[in-house]
Design a protein around this motif. Sequence first.
Motif, PDB file in Angstrom:
ATOM      1  N   MET A 219       0.838  -1.197   0.000  1.00 15.75           N
ATOM      2  CA  MET A 219       0.000   0.000   0.000  1.00 15.75           C
ATOM      3  C   MET A 219       0.872   1.245   0.000  1.00 15.75           C
ATOM      4  SD  MET A 219      -2.709  -1.156   2.994  1.00 15.75           S
ATOM      5  CE  MET A 219      -1.428  -1.913   4.025  1.00 15.75           C
ATOM      6  N   ALA A 220       0.414   2.251  -0.735  1.00 12.32           N
ATOM      7  CA  ALA A 220       1.033   3.578  -0.670  1.00 12.32           C
ATOM      8  C   ALA A 220      -0.061   4.592  -0.412  1.00 12.32           C
ATOM      9  CB  ALA A 220       1.775   3.903  -1.962  1.00 12.32           C
ATOM     10  N   PHE A 221       0.181   5.485   0.532  1.00  4.87           N
ATOM     11  CA  PHE A 221      -0.776   6.536   0.885  1.00  4.87           C
ATOM     12  C   PHE A 221      -0.119   7.882   0.583  1.00  4.87           C
ATOM     13  CE2 PHE A 221      -1.187   2.917   3.756  1.00  4.87           C
ATOM     14  CZ  PHE A 221      -2.529   2.585   3.619  1.00  4.87           C
ATOM     15  N   ALA A 222      -0.837   8.739  -0.116  1.00 13.28           N
ATOM     16  CA  ALA A 222      -0.269  10.035  -0.498  1.00 13.28           C
ATOM     17  C   ALA A 222      -1.402  10.957  -0.925  1.00 13.28           C
ATOM     18  CB  ALA A 222       0.750   9.859  -1.625  1.00 13.28           C
ATOM     19  N   SER A 223      -1.047  12.140  -1.399  1.00  6.60           N
ATOM     20  CA  SER A 223      -2.050  13.077  -1.899  1.00  6.60           C
ATOM     21  C   SER A 223      -2.756  12.477  -3.109  1.00  6.60           C
ATOM     22  CB  SER A 223      -1.385  14.399  -2.297  1.00  6.60           C
ATOM     23  OG  SER A 223      -0.570  14.202  -3.451  1.00  6.60           O
ATOM     24  N   GLU A 224      -3.942  12.996  -3.408  1.00  4.52           N
ATOM     25  CA  GLU A 224      -4.681  12.512  -4.577  1.00  4.52           C
ATOM     26  C   GLU A 224      -3.870  12.703  -5.852  1.00  4.52           C
ATOM     27  OE1 GLU A 224      -8.575  14.106  -4.908  1.00  4.52           O
ATOM     28  OE2 GLU A 224      -9.240  13.392  -2.935  1.00  4.52           O
ATOM     29  N   ALA A 225      -3.115  13.787  -5.933  1.00  4.51           N
ATOM     30  CA  ALA A 225      -2.334  14.065  -7.143  1.00  4.51           C
ATOM     31  C   ALA A 225      -1.246  13.018  -7.354  1.00  4.51           C
ATOM     32  CB  ALA A 225      -1.723  15.463  -7.055  1.00  4.51           C
ATOM     33  N   ILE A 226      -0.548  12.645  -6.279  1.00  9.78           N
ATOM     34  CA  ILE A 226       0.509  11.631  -6.397  1.00  9.78           C
ATOM     35  C   ILE A 226      -0.108  10.280  -6.744  1.00  9.78           C
ATOM     36  CG2 ILE A 226       2.246  10.335  -5.112  1.00  9.78           C
ATOM     37  CD1 ILE A 226       2.798  12.898  -3.521  1.00  9.78           C
ATOM     38  N   ILE A 227      -1.214   9.913  -6.077  1.00  5.50           N
ATOM     39  CA  ILE A 227      -1.871   8.638  -6.352  1.00  5.50           C
ATOM     40  C   ILE A 227      -2.341   8.583  -7.798  1.00  5.50           C
ATOM     41  CG2 ILE A 227      -3.824   7.157  -5.762  1.00  5.50           C
ATOM     42  CD1 ILE A 227      -1.562   7.233  -3.670  1.00  5.50           C
ATOM     43  N   ALA A 228      -2.826   9.694  -8.322  1.00  6.51           N
ATOM     44  CA  ALA A 228      -3.282   9.732  -9.712  1.00  6.51           C
ATOM     45  C   ALA A 228      -2.141   9.426 -10.679  1.00  6.51           C
ATOM     46  CB  ALA A 228      -3.891  11.098 -10.028  1.00  6.51           C
ATOM     47  N   VAL A 229      -0.946   9.930 -10.375  1.00  8.68           N
ATOM     48  CA  VAL A 229       0.209   9.646 -11.232  1.00  8.68           C
ATOM     49  C   VAL A 229       0.562   8.163 -11.180  1.00  8.68           C
ATOM     50  CG1 VAL A 229       2.663  10.090 -11.604  1.00  8.68           C
ATOM     51  CG2 VAL A 229       1.131  11.979 -11.021  1.00  8.68           C
ATOM     52  N   LEU A 230       0.576   7.584  -9.983  1.00 11.86           N
ATOM     53  CA  LEU A 230       0.902   6.154  -9.854  1.00 11.86           C
ATOM     54  C   LEU A 230      -0.123   5.295 -10.575  1.00 11.86           C
ATOM     55  CD1 LEU A 230       1.980   6.003  -6.082  1.00 11.86           C
ATOM     56  CD2 LEU A 230       3.441   6.177  -8.104  1.00 11.86           C
ATOM     57  N   ASN A 231      -1.396   5.653 -10.481  1.00 13.01           N
ATOM     58  CA  ASN A 231      -2.435   4.898 -11.179  1.00 13.01           C
ATOM     59  C   ASN A 231      -2.296   5.016 -12.687  1.00 13.01           C
ATOM     60  OD1 ASN A 231      -3.860   3.764  -9.006  1.00 13.01           O
ATOM     61  ND2 ASN A 231      -5.011   5.649  -8.662  1.00 13.01           N
ATOM     62  N   LYS A 232      -1.763   6.116 -13.141  1.00 11.14           N
ATOM     63  CA  LYS A 232      -1.549   6.346 -14.566  1.00 11.14           C
ATOM     64  C   LYS A 232      -0.472   5.431 -15.130  1.00 11.14           C
ATOM     65  CE  LYS A 232      -0.810  10.392 -17.582  1.00 11.14           C
ATOM     66  NZ  LYS A 232      -0.470  11.843 -17.585  1.00 11.14           N
ATOM     67  N   VAL A 233       0.526   5.133 -14.299  1.00  9.22           N
ATOM     68  CA  VAL A 233       1.703   4.394 -14.757  1.00  9.22           C
ATOM     69  C   VAL A 233       1.572   2.886 -14.531  1.00  9.22           C
ATOM     70  CG1 VAL A 233       4.202   4.150 -14.452  1.00  9.22           C
ATOM     71  CG2 VAL A 233       3.159   6.402 -14.347  1.00  9.22           C
ATOM     72  N   LYS A 234       0.833   2.468 -13.544  1.00  6.45           N
ATOM     73  CA  LYS A 234       0.772   1.050 -13.172  1.00  6.45           C
ATOM     74  C   LYS A 234       0.176   0.194 -14.289  1.00  6.45           C
ATOM     75  CE  LYS A 234      -3.837   0.473 -11.152  1.00  6.45           C
ATOM     76  NZ  LYS A 234      -4.196  -0.671 -12.025  1.00  6.45           N
ATOM     77  N   PRO A 235       0.503  -1.113 -14.325  1.00  2.00           N
ATOM     78  CA  PRO A 235      -0.178  -2.030 -15.249  1.00  2.00           C
ATOM     79  C   PRO A 235      -1.667  -2.066 -14.917  1.00  2.00           C
ATOM     80  CG  PRO A 235       1.779  -3.060 -14.314  1.00  2.00           C
ATOM     81  CD  PRO A 235       1.550  -1.799 -13.545  1.00  2.00           C
ATOM     82  N   PRO A 236      -2.530  -2.339 -15.899  1.00  2.00           N
ATOM     83  CA  PRO A 236      -3.975  -2.240 -15.656  1.00  2.00           C
ATOM     84  C   PRO A 236      -4.503  -3.190 -14.593  1.00  2.00           C
ATOM     85  CG  PRO A 236      -3.505  -3.234 -17.793  1.00  2.00           C
ATOM     86  CD  PRO A 236      -2.223  -2.668 -17.289  1.00  2.00           C
ATOM     87  N   TYR A 237      -3.981  -4.409 -14.537  1.00  2.00           N
ATOM     88  CA  TYR A 237      -4.505  -5.394 -13.578  1.00  2.00           C
ATOM     89  C   TYR A 237      -3.385  -5.857 -12.653  1.00  2.00           C
ATOM     90  CZ  TYR A 237      -8.212  -5.563 -17.110  1.00  2.00           C
ATOM     91  OH  TYR A 237      -9.212  -5.238 -18.002  1.00  2.00           O
ATOM     92  N   ASN A 238      -2.797  -4.924 -11.920  1.00  2.00           N
ATOM     93  CA  ASN A 238      -1.612  -5.272 -11.138  1.00  2.00           C
ATOM     94  C   ASN A 238      -1.930  -6.058  -9.871  1.00  2.00           C
ATOM     95  OD1 ASN A 238      -2.804  -2.904 -10.052  1.00  2.00           O
ATOM     96  ND2 ASN A 238      -0.919  -2.380  -8.985  1.00  2.00           N
ATOM     97  N   ILE A 239      -3.185  -6.011  -9.388  1.00  2.00           N
ATOM     98  CA  ILE A 239      -3.576  -6.773  -8.199  1.00  2.00           C
ATOM     99  C   ILE A 239      -4.583  -7.832  -8.627  1.00  2.00           C
ATOM    100  CG2 ILE A 239      -4.471  -6.687  -5.846  1.00  2.00           C
ATOM    101  CD1 ILE A 239      -1.911  -5.068  -6.271  1.00  2.00           C
ATOM    102  N   ASN A 240      -4.203  -9.099  -8.557  1.00  2.00           N
ATOM    103  CA  ASN A 240      -5.084 -10.152  -9.065  1.00  2.00           C
ATOM    104  C   ASN A 240      -6.312 -10.341  -8.180  1.00  2.00           C
ATOM    105  OD1 ASN A 240      -4.690 -12.508  -7.109  1.00  2.00           O
ATOM    106  ND2 ASN A 240      -2.564 -12.054  -7.667  1.00  2.00           N
ATOM    107  N   GLN A 241      -7.316 -11.020  -8.714  1.00  2.00           N
ATOM    108  CA  GLN A 241      -8.586 -11.148  -8.011  1.00  2.00           C
ATOM    109  C   GLN A 241      -8.461 -11.967  -6.734  1.00  2.00           C
ATOM    110  OE1 GLN A 241     -11.491  -9.495  -9.101  1.00  2.00           O
ATOM    111  NE2 GLN A 241     -11.988  -9.974  -6.970  1.00  2.00           N
ATOM    112  N   ALA A 242      -7.652 -13.036  -6.768  1.00  2.00           N
ATOM    113  CA  ALA A 242      -7.481 -13.865  -5.568  1.00  2.00           C
ATOM    114  C   ALA A 242      -6.898 -13.034  -4.426  1.00  2.00           C
ATOM    115  CB  ALA A 242      -6.589 -15.064  -5.872  1.00  2.00           C
TER     116      ALA A 242
END
Length: 357
Positions: A219-242
């Motif tokens: 987990m990473a906790f940060a401002s909405e702006a920082i989280i938005a950047v990380l979500n932009k860069v991450k692979p689309p399905y980086n956390i599997n359903q299981a």
Amino acid sequence: MDLDKITRANIRKLKPYSSARDEFQGTAEVYLDANENSLGSPLTKWYNRYPDPHQVELKQIISQVKSVPPSQIFLGNGSDECIDLLYRSFCEPGRSNVIICPPTYGMYEVSAGINDIELREAPLTPAFQLDLPMIESLIDENTRLIWVCSPNNPTGNSMKYSDIEELLNNFSGLVVVDEAYINFSRQRSLTNELKDYDNLVVMQTFSKAWGLAGLRLGMAFASEAIIAVLNKVKPPYNINQATQDLAKKALQEIGQVNDMILEIVAMRDELANVFRELPLIEKVFPSDANFILAKVRNATDVYNYLVAQGIIVRNRSNIQWAGDCLRITVGTETENTRLVDALITFMKQFSTTPQSN
């Protein structure tokens, strides 16, 4: 802090991949948009569909537990993904630099090398605390991140809250505080300070106190702006359903997790007291984690002996300021007893006697 100023230009311009689950958000009876196997899986009928790329339900539960809004939560495939994405988002290869405070978690250095980022070292003081003047001397206009591990791995101690706040108040880049072991510490989490510092990133994990290292969920906790950047860069399905499903179940058992934390802390303190009575062990460093760093006479010989007995610890003999150290995870009561018995047998076999300082 001007986030645009430290965000890589190509990341600012990046148009993130849009998955099928991004283009349609909601519920339907028939999903024919993601080229999944509609007949299911030989293992289970539940995992033939792609997981929620934004982990909405899981973040909502974490939000309630951590008192952090879902929009300020990023979930990674282990904290190592969070580390890598911070480099890829905010550090220019071959130009930017970051600061680490050794001895500390090794992936900060490894990930810097992978991303071609200059690494600058401000070693901890002999008391294993931040050397603020040294850190300040290393900062220049290209410094993007300062990594602080608290409680620290491998020393086990927490950094002074006031020192971290001083960094946050005087550094225009990101201060990343890795709190992987915070649940075993009396020190409060810096997630409480997110509202006051837009340059703060706090990392935590399900691997330690939650006992879910095999799931790989950080987990990473940060401002909405920082989280938005990380979500932009991450692979689309980086956390599997299981992983998402099991994490949601674990979060329903907070009472049991808290009981385990108390048990581990009690065993840690008991094990530390036993170590202090062994002539083989010269010093037991204070620990706010689920492990103990101990300075051991003939540490490498002891390590090799334990390996021969089927007991594996981490040899940290080259640790700065300490030397001849073993890092020992708190095990079960049976495992701890077996470890202590092996150390006593080593002393008897090799006639280890205390030496005057």
